[in-house]
Design a protein around this motif. Structure first.
Motif, PDB file in Angstrom:
ATOM      1  N   VAL A   7      10.914 -16.761  -0.358  1.00  0.00           N
ATOM      2  CA  VAL A   7      10.828 -15.497   0.377  1.00  0.00           C
ATOM      3  C   VAL A   7      10.131 -15.758   1.707  1.00  0.00           C
ATOM      4  O   VAL A   7       9.286 -16.653   1.818  1.00  0.00           O
ATOM      5  CB  VAL A   7      10.062 -14.421  -0.423  1.00  0.00           C
ATOM      6  CG1 VAL A   7      10.813 -14.073  -1.691  1.00  0.00           C
ATOM      7  CG2 VAL A   7       8.658 -14.894  -0.752  1.00  0.00           C
ATOM      8  N   PRO A   8      10.473 -15.016   2.746  1.00  0.00           N
ATOM      9  CA  PRO A   8       9.836 -15.250   4.042  1.00  0.00           C
ATOM     10  C   PRO A   8       8.377 -14.839   4.035  1.00  0.00           C
ATOM     11  O   PRO A   8       7.956 -13.983   3.260  1.00  0.00           O
ATOM     12  CB  PRO A   8      10.656 -14.367   4.987  1.00  0.00           C
ATOM     13  CG  PRO A   8      11.171 -13.266   4.120  1.00  0.00           C
ATOM     14  CD  PRO A   8      11.460 -13.917   2.788  1.00  0.00           C
ATOM     15  N   LYS A   9       7.613 -15.469   4.896  1.00  0.00           N
ATOM     16  CA  LYS A   9       6.198 -15.115   5.032  1.00  0.00           C
ATOM     17  C   LYS A   9       6.065 -14.023   6.078  1.00  0.00           C
ATOM     18  O   LYS A   9       6.621 -14.122   7.171  1.00  0.00           O
ATOM     19  CB  LYS A   9       5.382 -16.342   5.446  1.00  0.00           C
ATOM     20  CG  LYS A   9       3.879 -16.073   5.537  1.00  0.00           C
ATOM     21  CD  LYS A   9       3.110 -17.340   5.800  1.00  0.00           C
ATOM     22  CE  LYS A   9       1.612 -17.082   5.944  1.00  0.00           C
ATOM     23  NZ  LYS A   9       1.037 -16.463   4.724  1.00  0.00           N
ATOM     24  N   ALA A  10       5.326 -12.982   5.744  1.00  0.00           N
ATOM     25  CA  ALA A  10       5.105 -11.861   6.648  1.00  0.00           C
ATOM     26  C   ALA A  10       3.688 -11.943   7.223  1.00  0.00           C
ATOM     27  O   ALA A  10       2.812 -12.595   6.643  1.00  0.00           O
ATOM     28  CB  ALA A  10       5.284 -10.542   5.901  1.00  0.00           C
ATOM     29  N   PRO A  11       3.435 -11.310   8.358  1.00  0.00           N
ATOM     30  CA  PRO A  11       2.090 -11.342   8.939  1.00  0.00           C
ATOM     31  C   PRO A  11       1.104 -10.561   8.081  1.00  0.00           C
ATOM     32  O   PRO A  11       1.480  -9.603   7.392  1.00  0.00           O
ATOM     33  CB  PRO A  11       2.281 -10.685  10.306  1.00  0.00           C
ATOM     34  CG  PRO A  11       3.484  -9.813  10.137  1.00  0.00           C
ATOM     35  CD  PRO A  11       4.381 -10.551   9.194  1.00  0.00           C
ATOM     36  N   SER A  12      -0.139 -10.972   8.129  1.00  0.00           N
ATOM     37  CA  SER A  12      -1.183 -10.256   7.395  1.00  0.00           C
ATOM     38  C   SER A  12      -1.512  -8.947   8.115  1.00  0.00           C
ATOM     39  O   SER A  12      -1.176  -8.749   9.291  1.00  0.00           O
ATOM     40  CB  SER A  12      -2.440 -11.123   7.308  1.00  0.00           C
ATOM     41  OG  SER A  12      -2.996 -11.318   8.609  1.00  0.00           O
ATOM     42  N   SER A  13      -2.166  -8.059   7.404  1.00  0.00           N
ATOM     43  CA  SER A  13      -2.559  -6.786   8.019  1.00  0.00           C
ATOM     44  C   SER A  13      -3.529  -7.019   9.171  1.00  0.00           C
ATOM     45  O   SER A  13      -3.515  -6.286  10.167  1.00  0.00           O
ATOM     46  CB  SER A  13      -3.196  -5.867   6.971  1.00  0.00           C
ATOM     47  OG  SER A  13      -4.296  -6.502   6.338  1.00  0.00           O
ATOM     48  N   ALA A  14      -4.343  -8.072   9.050  1.00  0.00           N
ATOM     49  CA  ALA A  14      -5.285  -8.395  10.122  1.00  0.00           C
ATOM     50  C   ALA A  14      -4.538  -8.829  11.377  1.00  0.00           C
ATOM     51  O   ALA A  14      -4.895  -8.435  12.499  1.00  0.00           O
ATOM     52  CB  ALA A  14      -6.247  -9.494   9.672  1.00  0.00           C
ATOM     53  N   GLU A  15      -3.498  -9.630  11.202  1.00  0.00           N
ATOM     54  CA  GLU A  15      -2.712 -10.081  12.352  1.00  0.00           C
ATOM     55  C   GLU A  15      -1.990  -8.915  13.010  1.00  0.00           C
ATOM     56  O   GLU A  15      -1.933  -8.820  14.236  1.00  0.00           O
ATOM     57  CB  GLU A  15      -1.703 -11.141  11.922  1.00  0.00           C
ATOM     58  CG  GLU A  15      -0.890 -11.717  13.074  1.00  0.00           C
ATOM     59  CD  GLU A  15       0.037 -12.837  12.654  1.00  0.00           C
ATOM     60  OE1 GLU A  15       0.777 -13.335  13.528  1.00  0.00           O
ATOM     61  OE2 GLU A  15       0.025 -13.207  11.462  1.00  0.00           O
ATOM     62  N   VAL A  16      -1.439  -8.021  12.208  1.00  0.00           N
ATOM     63  CA  VAL A  16      -0.756  -6.853  12.760  1.00  0.00           C
ATOM     64  C   VAL A  16      -1.739  -5.973  13.517  1.00  0.00           C
ATOM     65  O   VAL A  16      -1.404  -5.383  14.547  1.00  0.00           O
ATOM     66  CB  VAL A  16      -0.052  -6.051  11.642  1.00  0.00           C
ATOM     67  CG1 VAL A  16       0.513  -4.751  12.183  1.00  0.00           C
ATOM     68  CG2 VAL A  16       1.057  -6.887  11.016  1.00  0.00           C
ATOM     69  N   GLY A  17      -2.974  -5.908  13.014  1.00  0.00           N
ATOM     70  CA  GLY A  17      -3.993  -5.133  13.710  1.00  0.00           C
ATOM     71  C   GLY A  17      -4.286  -5.686  15.093  1.00  0.00           C
ATOM     72  O   GLY A  17      -4.516  -4.928  16.042  1.00  0.00           O
ATOM     73  N   LEU A  18      -4.269  -7.007  15.214  1.00  0.00           N
ATOM     74  CA  LEU A  18      -4.520  -7.646  16.502  1.00  0.00           C
ATOM     75  C   LEU A  18      -3.291  -7.625  17.398  1.00  0.00           C
ATOM     76  O   LEU A  18      -3.404  -7.546  18.619  1.00  0.00           O
ATOM     77  CB  LEU A  18      -4.962  -9.096  16.279  1.00  0.00           C
ATOM     78  CG  LEU A  18      -6.326  -9.297  15.610  1.00  0.00           C
ATOM     79  CD1 LEU A  18      -6.531 -10.770  15.274  1.00  0.00           C
ATOM     80  CD2 LEU A  18      -7.443  -8.811  16.526  1.00  0.00           C
ATOM     81  N   ASN A  19      -2.104  -7.691  16.780  1.00  0.00           N
ATOM     82  CA  ASN A  19      -0.852  -7.739  17.534  1.00  0.00           C
ATOM     83  C   ASN A  19       0.195  -6.888  16.832  1.00  0.00           C
ATOM     84  O   ASN A  19       0.957  -7.375  16.005  1.00  0.00           O
ATOM     85  CB  ASN A  19      -0.363  -9.196  17.651  1.00  0.00           C
ATOM     86  CG  ASN A  19       0.956  -9.298  18.399  1.00  0.00           C
ATOM     87  OD1 ASN A  19       1.350  -8.389  19.126  1.00  0.00           O
ATOM     88  ND2 ASN A  19       1.651 -10.411  18.205  1.00  0.00           N
TER      89      ASN A  19
END
Length: 218
Positions: free
Chosen positions: A183-195
């Motif tokens: 399965v593909p890796k998705a960004p963490s919630s922390a990364e989405v918060g920054l970007n």
């Protein structure tokens, strides 16, 4: 490493015509105004209604593609992103602003992909990677919407856009890639918060096998 994302600098520069958030000419060429090829203005003002609808449906995955294409054809000539935004907004029933923004995003995405032949370029580089990457080498692809991810998933699974793996008489998969994660890796919630623009990113990775087709050989 293939990062398929559009440059934030390009998106934020109104004169490039990529965004509905700021007014600018309907250009959308990655090379800029001096680049070759058609512009978004060419599509909305010169293509027939059927072809506009096909672009919005195939590349924007917009459910109301026919309705929007009909309204675009009726409103021509459309010269700016602000004008196009107004036309698209007129097609969306009253409701939350977020719904209208999603429709606008799909319409602008569809036009941008068509102008730059992004799917053709993606398919070409995935095919070239099979010849360029040696057995044991790896490919990592970051995609940002389902059209990209679907093609990447199929090619890394089977070696072509069918996504159907062929096997030899011994049950061995005849594919140039071995997936490193199912399965593909998705960004963490922390990364989405920054970007926040990373929220739709999907990372897929595979390792080159020894299997080759005639097209892969130099």
């Amino acid at each position: 490493l293939l990062d398929l994302g559009v440059s934030s600098h390009q998106l934020d520069e109104g004169s490039r015509g990529f965004s509905y958030s700021s007014d600018g000419p309907l250009d959308m060429r990655m090379e800029g105004s001096a680049g070759p090829g058609i512009t978004a203005a060419t599509i909305v003002n010169e293509w027939d209604e059927y072809d506009i609808a096909r672009v919005l449906k195939d590349f924007g995955e917009e459910p109301a593609a026919k309705k929007i294409a009909r309204r675009i054809a009726a409103a021509r000539t459309i010269e700016s992103t602000a004008q196009l935004t107004d036309v698209v907004r007129s097609c969306v029933p009253p409701g939350p602003e977020a719904v209208k923004r999603k429709v606008l995003s799909r319409v602008f995405q569809g036009l941008r992909i068509a102008v730059n032949d992004e799917m053709g370029a993606l398919e070409a580089v995935l095919k070239a990677a099979q010849a360029l990457v040696r057995p044991g080498g790896r490919i990592v692809v970051l995609s940002y919407h389902s059209l990209e991810d679907r093609r990447v998933k199929r090619v890394l699974r089977s070696g072509d856009l069918s996504g159907e793996v062929q096997y030899d008489t011994y049950g061995n998969a005849l594919t140039p890639w071995k997936l490193l994660r199912k399965v593909p890796k998705a960004p963490s919630s922390a990364e989405v918060g920054l970007n926040p623009r990373a929220r739709s990113a999907k990372l897929r990775a595979a390792e080159r096998t020894v299997y080759s087709t005639d097209e892969d050989r130099p």
